[in-house]
Design an enzyme around this catalytic site. Structure first.
Site, short mmCIF file in Angstrom:
data_model
loop_
_atom_site.label_atom_id
_atom_site.label_comp_id
_atom_site.label_asym_id
_atom_site.label_seq_id
_atom_site.Cartn_x
_atom_site.Cartn_y
_atom_site.Cartn_z
CE LYS A 52 18.17 -39.57 -82.09
NZ LYS A 52 17.68 -39.92 -81.06
CD GLN A 96 15.17 -38.91 -77.60
OE1 GLN A 96 16.12 -39.38 -79.41
NE2 GLN A 96 16.61 -39.06 -77.53
CG ASP A 119 16.67 -45.81 -81.76
OD1 ASP A 119 17.16 -44.65 -81.86
OD2 ASP A 119 15.61 -45.23 -80.95
#
Ligand code: NAD
Length: 293
Positions: A52, A96, A119
């Site tokens: 990422k 995460q 997200d």
């Protein structure tokens, strides 16, 4: 049979994002800024986070990694989230997953300001997506929709079978496909579904997100079907330099010849996922700077 090349499409989209960033910079603006919180040292999570951050660099975003020890308390993590929520220099951020067992993931997701939730996991974003309002859409489902769109695969009126009902893939992709404008007829299957084979055989499009290599066999797929394989499982392979190789849910060699389109694993949905996170970050930047395009 045509391979749905997620790497190729995601590079196209990354080029588009890169040129948006160049325009922002030449207009005197700042580059979008993504922050990523990682807790502990899970090897798969570390790889995802590294990819990422690398993708951010590739398109000219600013990226900040916040690596926290496995032993951090839930309260300490919530404080980090609160400070990112109030940091005007951060356009969007993610935590995460998975998190260590002593931290409640639901509390963490709910603590993120939904306007920075790139997200798309916050209940406000999930609700808005379900209602068909503007929202951040989770990256994997939006990557799947984008891949279908860019290959000109029409889903309207088609029967899509989604295998898997997780909050990050199965449920949101089913929601997106049935929305007005997408107009698919969607069946959702899961671990308690009876006769998965019969349901898959009736599908024009199968999206499988389970994480069981070989789950989707050739006798479950009708001729000409589209197969989107989201599954990524590390399978031990002493001959590979990494000691493993990646496998999807589909028995690729047997299934592919029956398909009109199929995603490979790796190189299908995976690259699209990170690219859609970049798109969400760009959207967050525009939202926060009142500069919607
Ligand atoms: P999950 O473990 O949260 O959910 C798996 C789902 O599969 C569950 O809903 C379960 O009911 C269903 N299931 C289990 N056994 C089944 C069976 N025999 N028949 C039908 N359904 C069954 O998983 P997830 O987080 O959605 O991830 C699924 C897979 O997708 C994993 O391999 C994961 O690594 C991969 N993944 C890939 C990407 C990507 O970018 N390509 C992103 C997210 C997840």
């Amino acid at each position: 049979m045509t391979l749905l090349d997620g790497k190729y499409v995601s590079n196209q989209i990354r080029d588009e994002i890169k040129s948006c960033v160049s325009s922002l910079l030449s207009a005197g603006g700042k580059a979008p800024h993504l922050a990523v919180i990682i807790v502990g040292h899970d090897p798969a999570s570390e790889t995802y986070v590294a990819n990422k951050l690398k993708a951010c660099e590739q398109v000219g975003f600013r990226a900040t990694k916040i690596a926290l020890p496995e032993t951090i308390t839930e309260q300490q993590l919530l404080s980090y989230i609160d400070s990112l929520n109030h940091d005007d220099d951060i356009d969007g951020f993610i935590v995460q997953l998975p998190l260590p067992g002593h931290i409640d993931e639901t509390k963490v997701i709910e603590a993120i300001d939904f306007r920075k939730d790139v997200d798309g996991f916050h209940p406000i974003n999930v609700g808005r997506m379900t209602l068909g309002f503007s929202s951040f859409v989770p990256a994997t489902p939006s990557g799947i929709v984008e891949l279908l769109r860019r290959y000109g695969i029409v889903v309207a009126g088609k029967h899509c079978v989604v295998v898997g009902r997780s909050n990050i893939v199965g449920k949101p992709v089913a929601t997106l496909l049935m929305q007005k404008g997408m107009d698919a007829t969607v069946t959702i299957c899961h671990s308690q579904t009876r006769d998965l084979k019969a349901l898959c055989l009736a599908a024009d499009i199968i999206i499988t997100a389970v994480g069981q290599p070989g789950l989707l066999t050739a006798d479950m797929v009708k001729d000409g079907a589209v197969v989107i394989d989201v599954g990524i499982t590390r399978v031990d392979d002493p001959l590979s330099p990494k000691g493993y190789h990646l496998r999807g849910d589909a028995d690729f060699d047997a299934v592919a010849p029956k398909c009109s389109f199929i995603t490979p694993v790796p190189g299908g949905v995976g690259p699209m996922t990170i690219t859609m996170l970049l798109k969400n970050t760009l959207q967050a930047y525009h939202n926060l700077h009142n500069n919607n395009q």
